[in-house]
Design a protein around this motif. Structure first.
Motif, PDB file in Angstrom:
ATOM      1  N   VAL A 184      -5.876   2.252  44.806  1.00 28.86           N
ATOM      2  CA  VAL A 184      -4.449   1.176  45.573  1.00 28.86           C
ATOM      3  C   VAL A 184      -5.569   1.176  47.170  1.00 28.86           C
ATOM      4  O   VAL A 184      -5.180  -0.120  47.655  1.00 28.86           O
ATOM      5  N   ARG A 185      -5.386   2.732  48.372  1.00 30.54           N
ATOM      6  CA  ARG A 185      -6.084   2.220  49.190  1.00 30.54           C
ATOM      7  C   ARG A 185      -7.316   1.057  49.324  1.00 30.54           C
ATOM      8  O   ARG A 185      -7.500   0.264  50.382  1.00 30.54           O
ATOM      9  N   GLU A 186      -8.402   1.067  48.190  1.00 31.60           N
ATOM     10  CA  GLU A 186      -9.148   0.345  48.811  1.00 31.60           C
ATOM     11  C   GLU A 186      -9.221  -0.852  48.067  1.00 31.60           C
ATOM     12  O   GLU A 186      -9.480  -1.847  48.509  1.00 31.60           O
ATOM     13  N   THR A 187      -7.822  -0.521  46.777  1.00 28.25           N
ATOM     14  CA  THR A 187      -7.822  -2.694  47.163  1.00 28.25           C
ATOM     15  C   THR A 187      -6.941  -3.267  48.045  1.00 28.25           C
ATOM     16  O   THR A 187      -7.195  -4.280  48.417  1.00 28.25           O
ATOM     17  N   LYS A 188      -5.843  -2.395  48.702  1.00 25.85           N
ATOM     18  CA  LYS A 188      -5.560  -2.612  50.183  1.00 25.85           C
ATOM     19  C   LYS A 188      -6.572  -3.462  51.290  1.00 25.85           C
ATOM     20  O   LYS A 188      -6.229  -4.219  52.241  1.00 25.85           O
ATOM     21  N   GLN A 189      -7.780  -2.054  51.206  1.00 26.34           N
ATOM     22  CA  GLN A 189      -8.735  -2.598  51.974  1.00 26.34           C
ATOM     23  C   GLN A 189      -9.305  -3.989  51.855  1.00 26.34           C
ATOM     24  O   GLN A 189      -9.592  -5.086  52.988  1.00 26.34           O
ATOM     25  N   ARG A 190      -9.883  -4.036  50.679  1.00 22.65           N
ATOM     26  CA  ARG A 190     -10.683  -5.381  50.051  1.00 22.65           C
ATOM     27  C   ARG A 190      -9.779  -6.613  50.384  1.00 22.65           C
ATOM     28  O   ARG A 190     -10.231  -7.865  51.532  1.00 22.65           O
ATOM     29  N   PHE A 191      -8.490  -7.247  49.990  1.00 28.70           N
ATOM     30  CA  PHE A 191      -8.176  -8.091  49.428  1.00 28.70           C
ATOM     31  C   PHE A 191      -7.065  -7.999  50.685  1.00 28.70           C
ATOM     32  O   PHE A 191      -5.632  -9.206  50.145  1.00 28.70           O
ATOM     33  N   ARG A 192      -6.768  -6.800  51.010  1.00 27.20           N
ATOM     34  CA  ARG A 192      -5.982  -7.077  52.621  1.00 27.20           C
ATOM     35  C   ARG A 192      -3.984  -7.296  52.258  1.00 27.20           C
ATOM     36  O   ARG A 192      -3.621  -6.447  51.151  1.00 27.20           O
ATOM     37  N   ASP A 193      -3.249  -8.425  52.270  1.00 25.96           N
ATOM     38  CA  ASP A 193      -1.937  -8.644  52.232  1.00 25.96           C
ATOM     39  C   ASP A 193      -1.712  -9.689  50.890  1.00 25.96           C
ATOM     40  O   ASP A 193      -0.975 -10.150  50.379  1.00 25.96           O
ATOM     41  N   TYR A 249       1.032   0.711  44.847  1.00 29.29           N
ATOM     42  CA  TYR A 249       1.036  -0.074  45.493  1.00 29.29           C
ATOM     43  C   TYR A 249       2.253  -0.836  46.300  1.00 29.29           C
ATOM     44  O   TYR A 249       2.036  -1.093  47.659  1.00 29.29           O
ATOM     45  N   GLU A 250       2.667  -1.090  45.582  1.00 27.68           N
ATOM     46  CA  GLU A 250       4.410  -1.626  46.270  1.00 27.68           C
ATOM     47  C   GLU A 250       5.053  -0.966  46.668  1.00 27.68           C
ATOM     48  O   GLU A 250       5.649  -0.906  47.709  1.00 27.68           O
ATOM     49  N   ARG A 251       4.990   0.663  46.471  1.00 24.94           N
ATOM     50  CA  ARG A 251       5.855   1.759  47.286  1.00 24.94           C
ATOM     51  C   ARG A 251       5.030   1.689  48.281  1.00 24.94           C
ATOM     52  O   ARG A 251       5.803   1.842  49.747  1.00 24.94           O
ATOM     53  N   LEU A 252       4.026   1.668  48.372  1.00 22.08           N
ATOM     54  CA  LEU A 252       3.161   2.322  49.346  1.00 22.08           C
ATOM     55  C   LEU A 252       3.455   0.580  50.891  1.00 22.08           C
ATOM     56  O   LEU A 252       3.420   1.152  51.977  1.00 22.08           O
ATOM     57  N   TYR A 253       2.465  -0.502  49.865  1.00 22.22           N
ATOM     58  CA  TYR A 253       2.370  -1.365  51.433  1.00 22.22           C
ATOM     59  C   TYR A 253       3.600  -2.975  50.462  1.00 22.22           C
ATOM     60  O   TYR A 253       3.763  -3.484  51.788  1.00 22.22           O
ATOM     61  N   GLY A 254       4.472  -2.527  49.677  1.00 27.36           N
ATOM     62  CA  GLY A 254       5.114  -3.406  49.761  1.00 27.36           C
ATOM     63  C   GLY A 254       4.096  -4.999  48.378  1.00 27.36           C
ATOM     64  O   GLY A 254       2.990  -5.002  48.513  1.00 27.36           O
ATOM     65  N   PRO A 255       5.286  -5.623  48.001  1.00 27.61           N
ATOM     66  CA  PRO A 255       4.872  -6.850  47.913  1.00 27.61           C
ATOM     67  C   PRO A 255       3.465  -7.627  48.320  1.00 27.61           C
ATOM     68  O   PRO A 255       3.748  -7.517  49.170  1.00 27.61           O
ATOM     69  N   PRO A 256       2.840  -8.023  47.543  1.00 29.54           N
ATOM     70  CA  PRO A 256       1.688  -8.796  47.665  1.00 29.54           C
ATOM     71  C   PRO A 256       1.842  -9.813  48.361  1.00 29.54           C
ATOM     72  O   PRO A 256       3.582 -10.370  47.777  1.00 29.54           O
ATOM     73  N   LEU A 257       2.009 -11.069  49.186  1.00 28.10           N
ATOM     74  CA  LEU A 257       1.970 -11.939  49.851  1.00 28.10           C
ATOM     75  C   LEU A 257       1.934 -13.004  48.644  1.00 28.10           C
ATOM     76  O   LEU A 257       2.762 -13.694  48.444  1.00 28.10           O
ATOM     77  N   ARG A 258       0.824 -13.423  48.111  1.00 27.16           N
ATOM     78  CA  ARG A 258       0.324 -14.390  47.126  1.00 27.16           C
ATOM     79  C   ARG A 258      -1.117 -13.593  46.246  1.00 27.16           C
ATOM     80  O   ARG A 258      -1.096 -12.366  46.921  1.00 27.16           O
ATOM     81  N   GLU A 259      -1.325 -14.771  45.451  1.00 30.47           N
ATOM     82  CA  GLU A 259      -2.285 -14.198  44.737  1.00 30.47           C
ATOM     83  C   GLU A 259      -4.014 -14.660  45.893  1.00 30.47           C
ATOM     84  O   GLU A 259      -3.889 -15.630  46.629  1.00 30.47           O
ATOM     85  N   THR A 260      -5.162 -13.579  45.662  1.00 30.16           N
ATOM     86  CA  THR A 260      -6.170 -13.566  46.483  1.00 30.16           C
ATOM     87  C   THR A 260      -6.624 -14.961  46.428  1.00 30.16           C
ATOM     88  O   THR A 260      -7.210 -15.434  45.426  1.00 30.16           O
ATOM     89  N   GLU A 261      -6.968 -15.705  47.413  1.00 27.33           N
ATOM     90  CA  GLU A 261      -8.088 -16.937  47.310  1.00 27.33           C
ATOM     91  C   GLU A 261      -9.350 -16.987  48.248  1.00 27.33           C
ATOM     92  O   GLU A 261      -9.686 -15.430  49.380  1.00 27.33           O
ATOM     93  N   PRO A 262     -10.907 -17.507  47.608  1.00 28.82           N
ATOM     94  CA  PRO A 262     -11.600 -16.974  48.238  1.00 28.82           C
ATOM     95  C   PRO A 262     -11.425 -16.813  50.263  1.00 28.82           C
ATOM     96  O   PRO A 262     -12.486 -16.382  50.686  1.00 28.82           O
ATOM     97  N   GLU A 263     -10.524 -17.912  50.222  1.00 28.35           N
ATOM     98  CA  GLU A 263     -10.361 -17.463  52.080  1.00 28.35           C
ATOM     99  C   GLU A 263     -10.459 -16.434  52.105  1.00 28.35           C
ATOM    100  O   GLU A 263     -10.639 -15.818  53.716  1.00 28.35           O
ATOM    101  N   ASP A 264      -9.875 -15.467  51.877  1.00 30.49           N
ATOM    102  CA  ASP A 264      -9.182 -15.037  52.074  1.00 30.49           C
ATOM    103  C   ASP A 264     -10.077 -13.369  51.810  1.00 30.49           C
ATOM    104  O   ASP A 264     -10.342 -12.028  53.239  1.00 30.49           O
TER     105      ASP A 264
END
Length: 776
Positions: free
Chosen positions: A27-36, A51-66
């Motif tokens: 989960v921590r590596e996921t947050k580090q790689r894909f941010r929010d 992931y949701e308990r530590l950082y909250g729900p993600p803002l949106r689905e990851t795009e190439p720009e992210d």
């Protein structure tokens, strides 16, 4: 480009799927790689809950720009670079960066390097996400992350292809729509009368657009094989290409040949000097002469033939054909000063084309008149090589100097009763003669000499320099000197007063005009202040693409299959003794060009039309053109589709260097980045209320003269570690000295206070207090 080329992973690396005990690490590596953001289906239910308990729900689905894929992607085809080359960025004094190419020694085979990279990646537990040239490498720490990045790259590719396809379809639809519509006026009646079908370009483009083109068709020119490539190739076969390449790199500034007539990309703001091995150099070794043939002549020929084609269009064919019709003694006298014979080869191609036209019309027959051809080549080794493909040519070691030569008549032993006629040339090609002269009076001397050699009745002078700010400034200096010192002002321009003329200091002005590229005879809008300007970004120059010979590609270190070359240059062409054909100049000519000549009954003078000084900006529904106008300004004209379908079609097909005759709908003044002007010690800034003027103080220290500058600019270069340590020690010593001085001052004040207090007590008591000598 397929995703298999973009992403690869080694099958020897063991799969590092995370176990249930490493959920928090995943989960921590996921947050580090894909941010929010979070890729779809990347985490399972347990991981997502954490992931949701530590950082909250993600803002949106990851795009190439992210993950930075578009920011580091370069979908345009770059210039191919050989495997043994690398690049570094070197900071210049002006704060800019220059790209430096260096050679990488291949000590290991590619297979060994691949095994070393794989073993290193396996040791670190990482998967490499490799990308094609133009992309940035990324590191995937697990198979799951590798697959997610691969999907993002595929999505980015699909989006790019879709955008490119839509843009191409829009452009094709617009072009087909314009071609399907009937074009007005000029072709139909003539086609019906003659029964001949005109070429496709004549039917699709306006006739003035075709007349104003700078490049021919095709745009990429081919060097003549029998007259140029084959003789040079035979001469180079005597020496191994490796030795010729090493000599060329030594003579022309290193890899890429930056001091040859063609400057490689990334080196235009670095060493802005002249050519490294000019043909008027007296001494050349055998290998240097071969390097000159292989590295200097191809780009020099491409630039000269492009300029001479433009001069031929603007002057007219009668300038050459009238001399060719004179028979065996006809032809023009040509001087190649600085191109090492490439100018004569280019001239022969132009003269041959005019002779073929005369033969087709039945106005000439028999062998073609050769005229008189002269080339400057100081070295004997170079002359012996040039004689193999320059026939009926006179070789001179230097320019004739008629400015300082006396009359050969009367008292001289070899002189006759009549003065000897001096040589004059109908065409002089001055290539790279002025930039190597550092002082203005040296350049003026060369210009005076060339002008004295030019035919007074219609002679043409072409000045060519390298395409960088210093080269443009050399050409602009020549332009200003000729306009102000040699030629009469054009119609409608102010003339000097007769009482200001002094034959001891001024020469008598004569007729003449600029052929190309300028349409105005006033001050150049990109050279408003004479001299070298620091920080110049905009300067007048043009380019020409050519088919690169194999021996020239080997000098550059390029691959054999990449034969597309390009040379950029700054130039100006004058005609002596012939005034400009049209009296319309300045603002009036600009207004007429802005209205356009699409439906005009009178044909425009092509030398009074604005010229594109930059490539056109093509947008959907309109085209933006950066033009140098006859008024002497750089303006940005907009040609929308609503103005005229034909004008919009021709504007989309226009190129850098073309003349524009079909008008525009809007125009605005474009700011020219001409730099900060010459370094004057800060006087202009002081006059404007800005920085203080720089002053230098002289002082004598123990019999030695020293100078210190006040208000000097700070050194922007980063300090070394030793310099920082010296500055820190100096600060510590200065602080300690200040503390000691403050302590001494405090002690002095206390002693003074005690003394005053003692004197006050003595005054009050009226008694004399005796103090033992031992206590004083």
């Amino acid at each position: 480009m397929s995703s298999s080329r973009l992403l690869r992973h080694s099958s020897s690396i063991e799969d590092q799927e995370d176990s249930s005990g490493d959920i928090e690490k995943v989960v921590r590596e996921t947050k580090q790689r894909f941010r929010d953001t979070l890729p779809r289906g990347y985490l399972n239910e347990q991981e997502y809950a954490l992931y949701e308990r530590l950082y909250g729900p993600p803002l949106r689905e990851t795009e190439p720009e992210d993950v930075g894929i578009p920011a580091h992607a370069d979908m345009s085809p770059g210039i191919p670079r050989s495997d043994d080359e690398g690049t570094l960025l070197r900071e210049l004094e002006s704060g800019e960066f220059e790209e430096v190419v260096y050679k990488v020694e291949k000590q290991l085979e590619e297979s060994d390097l691949a095994q070393d990279a794989a073993s290193s990646a396996e040791k670190n537990g990482h998967r490499l996400v490799e990308k094609a040239p133009g992309y940035v490498d990324m590191v995937a720490r697990s198979r799951r992350e590798h697959e997610a990045l691969q999907r993002l790259v595929q999505d980015f590719e699909a989006a790019q292809k879709t955008a490119n396809r839509v843009e191409d379809e829009v452009a094709i639809d617009e072009e087909e729509q314009m071609e399907a519509e009937e074009l007005p006026y000029w072709p139909p009646e003539e086609v019906e009368e003659t029964g001949e079908r005109e070429p496709g370009e004549t039917r699709r483009f306006h006739c003035y657009t075709l007349d104003g083109r700078f490049h021919g068709s095709p745009v990429e020119i081919s060097l003549p094989r029998d007259e140029f490539i084959s003789p040079i190739r035979e001469l180079l076969e005597r020496t191994h290409v490796k030795h010729v390449k090493e000599a060329a790199e030594t003579a022309f500034g290193g890899r890429g040949l930056p001091t040859s007539p063609s400057t490689p990309e990334g080196m235009k703001n670095g060493r802005m000097g002249g050519v490294g091995l000019p043909p008027d150099q007296r001494h050349m070794t055998e290998i240097e002469a071969d390097a000159f043939l292989a590295s200097y002549l191809p780009p020099a020929y491409a630039s000269i033939v492009s300029i001479m084609s433009e001069v031929r269009k603007r002057v007219g064919s009668d300038w050459i054909q009238s001399r060719l019709k004179q028979g065996r003694d006809g032809g023009l006298s040509v001087l190649d000063a600085g191109a090492g014979g490439a100018g004569l080869v280019a001239w022969e191609q132009i003269a041959k084309a005019e002779w073929d036209l005369l033969e087709e019309k039945g106005e000439a027959r028999g062998p073609q008149p050769t005229g008189k051809k002269t080339v400057i080549a100081a070295s004997d080794r170079l002359r012996h090589r040039l004689k193999n493909f320059l026939h009926d040519t006179t070789f001179l070691p230097r320019l004739p100097d008629y400015e300082h030569s006396g009359k050969m008549q009367g008292e001289h032993l070899d002189a006759g009763s009549k003065p000897q006629t001096r040589k004059s040339f109908d065409l002089i090609i001055a290539s790279h003669l002025f930039l190597k002269e550092k002082q203005d009076h040296y350049r003026q001397a060369v210009l005076n000499n060339l002008w004295s050699l030019l035919n007074k009745d219609g002679g043409v002078l072409i000045v060519i320099e390298k395409a960088h700010p210093r080269g443009f400034e050399a050409v602009a200096h020549v332009r200003d000197s000729i306009l102000n010192q040699f030629l009469l002002p054009q119609a409608g321009e102010a003339q000097g007063r007769p009482e200001e003329f002094n034959p001891a200091y001024h020469r008598e002005l004569e007729q003449g005009h600029i052929i190309a590229p300028c349409s105005n005879h006033g001050a150049c809008p990109m050279y408003k202040e004479a001299g070298k300007s620091k920080g110049r970004r905009d300067y007048c120059h043009f380019s020409q693409r050519f088919v690169r010979p194999q021996f020239y590609a080997q000098m550059l270190g390029k691959q054999a299959n990449n034969n597309q070359g390009e040379v950029e240059f700054s130039y100006v062409a004058f005609r002596r003794g012939v005034p400009k054909s049209s009296n319309t100049t300045g603002k009036e000519a600009t207004e007429q060009a802005f209205q356009g000549f699409e439906h005009s009954e009178l044909a425009p003078d092509m030398q009074t039309l604005p010229r594109l000084v930059l490539p056109p900006l093509k947008r959907k529904g309109h085209v933006t053109l950066d033009l140098c106008t006859p008024e002497g300004k750089i303006e940005r004209w907009t040609v929308p589709k609503s103005l005229s379908k034909l004008a919009y079609h021709d504007a989309r097909k226009s190129r850098w260097g073309d003349l524009w005759a079909l008008g525009a709908k809007t125009r605005v003044l474009r700011n020219v980045r001409a730099g900060n002007g010459p370094d004057d010690g800060g006087r202009r800034a002081a006059a404007a209320g800005g920085k203080k003027a720089r002053k230098v103080e002289l002082s004598m220290d123990e019999g030695r003269l020293s100078a210190s500058e006040k208000n000097a600019p700070r050194d922007r270069r980063p300090k070394s570690k030793a310099a920082k340590q010296r500055d820190l020690m100096k600060e510590l010593f200065d602080a300690e000295a200040e503390e000691e001085a403050a302590l001494d001052e405090e002690l002095d004040e206390e002693a003074e206070a005690e003394l005053q207090e003692l004197e006050g007590r003595v005054g009050k008591e009226g008694q004399t207090v005796s103090t033992p000598v031992s206590q004083i």
